[in-house]
Design a protein around this motif. Structure first.
Motif, PDB file in Angstrom:
ATOM      1  N   LEU A 200      -0.753  -8.154  12.657  1.00 13.31           N
ATOM      2  CA  LEU A 200      -0.810  -8.239  11.195  1.00 13.31           C
ATOM      3  C   LEU A 200       0.120  -7.213  10.552  1.00 13.31           C
ATOM      4  O   LEU A 200       0.825  -7.522   9.573  1.00 13.31           O
ATOM      5  CB  LEU A 200      -2.255  -8.019  10.729  1.00 13.31           C
ATOM      6  N   THR A 201       0.166  -6.034  11.115  1.00 14.59           N
ATOM      7  CA  THR A 201       1.020  -4.979  10.567  1.00 14.59           C
ATOM      8  C   THR A 201       2.497  -5.359  10.685  1.00 14.59           C
ATOM      9  O   THR A 201       3.305  -5.100   9.766  1.00 14.59           O
ATOM     10  CB  THR A 201       0.759  -3.653  11.294  1.00 14.59           C
ATOM     11  N   ASP A 206       7.476  -7.281   8.059  1.00 15.22           N
ATOM     12  CA  ASP A 206       8.507  -8.302   7.772  1.00 15.22           C
ATOM     13  C   ASP A 206       8.485  -8.729   6.312  1.00 15.22           C
ATOM     14  O   ASP A 206       9.535  -9.066   5.739  1.00 15.22           O
ATOM     15  CB  ASP A 206       8.283  -9.517   8.682  1.00 15.22           C
ATOM     16  N   ALA A 207       7.277  -8.685   5.709  1.00 13.48           N
ATOM     17  CA  ALA A 207       7.156  -9.098   4.312  1.00 13.48           C
ATOM     18  C   ALA A 207       7.452  -7.960   3.348  1.00 13.48           C
ATOM     19  O   ALA A 207       7.390  -8.146   2.121  1.00 13.48           O
ATOM     20  CB  ALA A 207       5.751  -9.648   4.053  1.00 13.48           C
ATOM     21  N   GLY A 208       7.715  -6.752   3.901  1.00 19.69           N
ATOM     22  CA  GLY A 208       8.013  -5.599   3.078  1.00 19.69           C
ATOM     23  C   GLY A 208       6.788  -4.915   2.516  1.00 19.69           C
ATOM     24  O   GLY A 208       6.918  -4.046   1.648  1.00 19.69           O
ATOM     25  N   ALA A 209       5.606  -5.295   3.025  1.00 15.98           N
ATOM     26  CA  ALA A 209       4.364  -4.712   2.508  1.00 15.98           C
ATOM     27  C   ALA A 209       3.862  -3.570   3.379  1.00 15.98           C
ATOM     28  O   ALA A 209       2.801  -3.003   3.093  1.00 15.98           O
ATOM     29  CB  ALA A 209       3.286  -5.782   2.374  1.00 15.98           C
ATOM     30  N   ARG A 212       7.414   1.155   8.832  1.00 13.32           N
ATOM     31  CA  ARG A 212       7.531   1.339  10.279  1.00 13.32           C
ATOM     32  C   ARG A 212       6.480   2.313  10.775  1.00 13.32           C
ATOM     33  O   ARG A 212       5.971   2.181  11.902  1.00 13.32           O
ATOM     34  CB  ARG A 212       8.934   1.855  10.611  1.00 13.32           C
ATOM     35  N   LEU A 213       6.099   3.277   9.965  1.00 14.30           N
ATOM     36  CA  LEU A 213       5.055   4.226  10.342  1.00 14.30           C
ATOM     37  C   LEU A 213       3.732   3.510  10.608  1.00 14.30           C
ATOM     38  O   LEU A 213       3.008   3.850  11.553  1.00 14.30           O
ATOM     39  CB  LEU A 213       4.869   5.268   9.239  1.00 14.30           C
ATOM     40  N   ASP A 214       3.443   2.497   9.779  1.00  8.68           N
ATOM     41  CA  ASP A 214       2.207   1.741   9.990  1.00  8.68           C
ATOM     42  C   ASP A 214       2.227   1.045  11.351  1.00  8.68           C
ATOM     43  O   ASP A 214       1.209   1.003  12.067  1.00  8.68           O
ATOM     44  CB  ASP A 214       2.033   0.695   8.876  1.00  8.68           C
ATOM     45  N   SER A 414      -9.246  -6.298   2.803  1.00 10.13           N
ATOM     46  CA  SER A 414      -8.552  -5.556   1.734  1.00 10.13           C
ATOM     47  C   SER A 414      -7.103  -5.280   2.106  1.00 10.13           C
ATOM     48  O   SER A 414      -6.194  -5.353   1.249  1.00 10.13           O
ATOM     49  CB  SER A 414      -9.295  -4.249   1.463  1.00 10.13           C
ATOM     50  N   TYR A 415      -6.841  -5.008   3.392  1.00 11.43           N
ATOM     51  CA  TYR A 415      -5.475  -4.733   3.844  1.00 11.43           C
ATOM     52  C   TYR A 415      -4.621  -5.989   3.762  1.00 11.43           C
ATOM     53  O   TYR A 415      -3.433  -5.936   3.395  1.00 11.43           O
ATOM     54  CB  TYR A 415      -5.507  -4.187   5.252  1.00 11.43           C
ATOM     55  N   ARG A 416      -5.227  -7.154   4.093  1.00 13.33           N
ATOM     56  CA  ARG A 416      -4.477  -8.412   4.007  1.00 13.33           C
ATOM     57  C   ARG A 416      -4.050  -8.676   2.557  1.00 13.33           C
ATOM     58  O   ARG A 416      -2.960  -9.222   2.310  1.00 13.33           O
ATOM     59  CB  ARG A 416      -5.350  -9.574   4.503  1.00 13.33           C
ATOM     60  N   ASP A 417      -4.937  -8.280   1.648  1.00 17.14           N
ATOM     61  CA  ASP A 417      -4.635  -8.528   0.230  1.00 17.14           C
ATOM     62  C   ASP A 417      -3.752  -7.444  -0.365  1.00 17.14           C
ATOM     63  O   ASP A 417      -3.365  -7.522  -1.545  1.00 17.14           O
ATOM     64  CB  ASP A 417      -5.949  -8.599  -0.571  1.00 17.14           C
ATOM     65  N   GLY A 418      -3.440  -6.409   0.435  1.00 21.13           N
ATOM     66  CA  GLY A 418      -2.583  -5.338  -0.047  1.00 21.13           C
ATOM     67  C   GLY A 418      -3.288  -4.332  -0.921  1.00 21.13           C
ATOM     68  O   GLY A 418      -2.630  -3.517  -1.587  1.00 21.13           O
TER      69      GLY A 418
END
Length: 483
Positions: A200-201, A206-209, A212-214, A414-418
């Motif tokens: 998912l990360t 790739d989506a810019g959300a 690289r640290l994540d 919540s992470y999926r929704d940003g």
């Protein structure tokens, strides 16, 4: 007036019934009427209770039966019973008459050389029958036999102690097997969850959300979980090896069978704690210590009897026959009979020192018995304190797991929704993993504490034994000593 000749047999008869040294009496100790967290109800005889069936695990039940039949420690302890039985016979043999028979036959002659005349061949036959009897006026051999019978009882109790230890070790090793299997399952589930988070990360990156640290942080969590799995696999195998060895089998014999996993064992009922006084009857190690004390007390009589005179009756009959070729035969029968007196007069204090040492050993044996009883009480108190609290610990850990899993679900959504960061998801995953591990550990500890309490009460060692076997030698010893 009774003559000396008439009175002598009476005196001998009276002396023959004299046994010096103290008689063993069952030791006593003051114990509380109940355990601190127990009831006042006695548990009775729990030696044959199948407490391990509370886990409702057929494989564990099978291993217990196999272990009781095949364990090498138990088989060695049983051999020591055979040795102790032989020692009883050997100890009593010295007080019985001894008789030996021997005979020799020779034919002799000489061949003359260079003019020397030959001697006439002759046949010489000799025989001998010798007997002796040490009159045990002061109970030297009776006390020796009494000590040997007590050691026989101790050897019997040692077998029961080995059986009780086997129950504890098999159940504990099996609990460890299932715990490490559960830990491996949790680790693999955690690995799957963290791999999903990593995927998912990467999508978020790739989506810019995401940054690289994540991704690196997520990869670190995956690798940490991967690193924990080999150690758990090793511990699982070691526990499985232990079960096999306890059953008298090669270490790897049960790996495939145990690989078919099962749930962690959970006892379905609590053992009867009983009262402290029950331990004196139910614990075989206490019974062994009491028999050791009885042997030490009997050895005081042996040491004391050596202070007094001893009389032995001995005699022999020796027929002989000599036949010379061409000559006359000769027959001779010789015999002897008489008593011998051994009177210790001066030995530099050795015999008195032996008596003093024997008395000290008896006092030490009593203290060892008392310590064994008190240690048994402590073991029950400790196990009972743990068992009464384990269920609360397990319940709290179950609630923690449920809460942390819900938190993980919310954090992931919540992470999926940003709306939250990856750090929230990783923290939630870590909390779930730690909570699940703590729950597995609590279930394992609850099972181990149940085993500890059951064993501390002396339960189960007589399972599978014939009724006469459980305390046979001890009963035999008591019956023999009353004769």
């Amino acid at each position: 007036m009774v003559s000396i000749r008439a009175a002598a047999p009476l005196v001998m008869l009276l002396l023959s019934g004299c046994v010096v040294g103290p008689d063993h009496a069952a030791p006593e100790i003051t114990l509380p009427s109940k355990f601190a967290e127990g009831s006042v109800r006695t548990s009775g005889d729990v030696s044959a209770d199948q407490w391990w069936t509370a886990f409702n695990d057929s494989r564990l039940n099978s291993y217990v039966r196999q272990g009781l039949d095949q364990n090498l420690d138990i088989l060695q302890a049983m051999e020591r019973i055979n040795q102790a039985e032989a020692d009883v016979i050997s100890a009593g043999a010295g007080g019985l008459p001894a008789l030996s028979l021997g005979t020799t036959a020779t034919r002799s002659g000489a061949k003359g050389l260079r003019g020397t005349p030959s001697t006439t061949p002759s046949v010489n036959v000799n025989g001998g029958l010798e007997g002796s009897w040490l009159l045990d006026f002061f109970g030297l051999y009776r006390r020796s036999r009494e000590a040997a019978i007590a050691q026989l009882g101790a050897a019997d109790a040692a077998v029961d102690t080995a059986r009780l230890s086997l129950l504890s070790q098999v159940a504990s090793a099996y609990i460890d097997v299932r715990y490490y299997q559960e830990s491996l399952a949790l680790a693999r589930a955690t690995l799957k969850s963290r791999n999903e988070t990593l995927s998912l990360t990467k999508l978020q990156l790739d989506a810019g959300a995401a940054s690289r640290l994540d991704v690196v942080q997520s990869e670190s969590q995956v690798n940490t979980t991967l690193a924990s799995i080999p150690g758990l696999e090793t511990q699982y195998r070691q526990a499985a090896h232990r079960v096999a060895t306890l059953l008298g089998m090669p270490a790897s014999a049960l790996l495939d069978e145990l690989q078919r996993g099962a749930r962690q064992p959970v006892a379905r009922f609590n053992p009867r704690a009983g009262v402290p006084a029950d331990l004196v009857r139910n614990r075989p190690d206490i019974r062994a210590a009491e028999r050791q004390l009885a042997a030490a007390v009997a050895n005081i009589g042996v040491a004391e009897a050596n202070l007094y005179p001893s009389i032995s009756l001995s005699g022999s009959i020796s027929p002989s026959y000599l036949r010379r070729h061409g000559g006359s035969d000769s027959h001779l029968l010789s015999w002897s009979f008489g008593p011998s007196l051994n009177l210790p007069i001066f030995d530099g204090g050795q015999l008195r020192a032996n008596l003093s040492a024997s008395e000290s050993l008896a006092r030490e044996a009593y203290l060892a018995w008392k310590q064994t009883v008190l240690n048994a009480v402590e073991e029950v108190e400790n196990a009972l304190a743990a068992v009464t609290r384990d269920s609360r610990t397990v319940a709290a850990n179950r609630a923690t797991v449920a809460s942390s899993q819900e938190a993980l679900t919310l954090a992931t959504a919540s992470y999926r929704d940003g709306a939250s960061s990856l750090l929230d998801v990783l923290d939630a995953q870590r909390n779930v993993s730690e909570a699940q591990t703590s729950l597995a550990q609590a279930i394992r500890q609850m099972a181990l504490d149940y085993v500890s309490l059951s064993v501390a009460m002396g339960g189960g060692y007589a399972y599978g034994k014939a009724p006469a076997d459980a305390k046979g030698p001890t009963i035999y010893a008591a019956r023999t000593l009353k004769k």
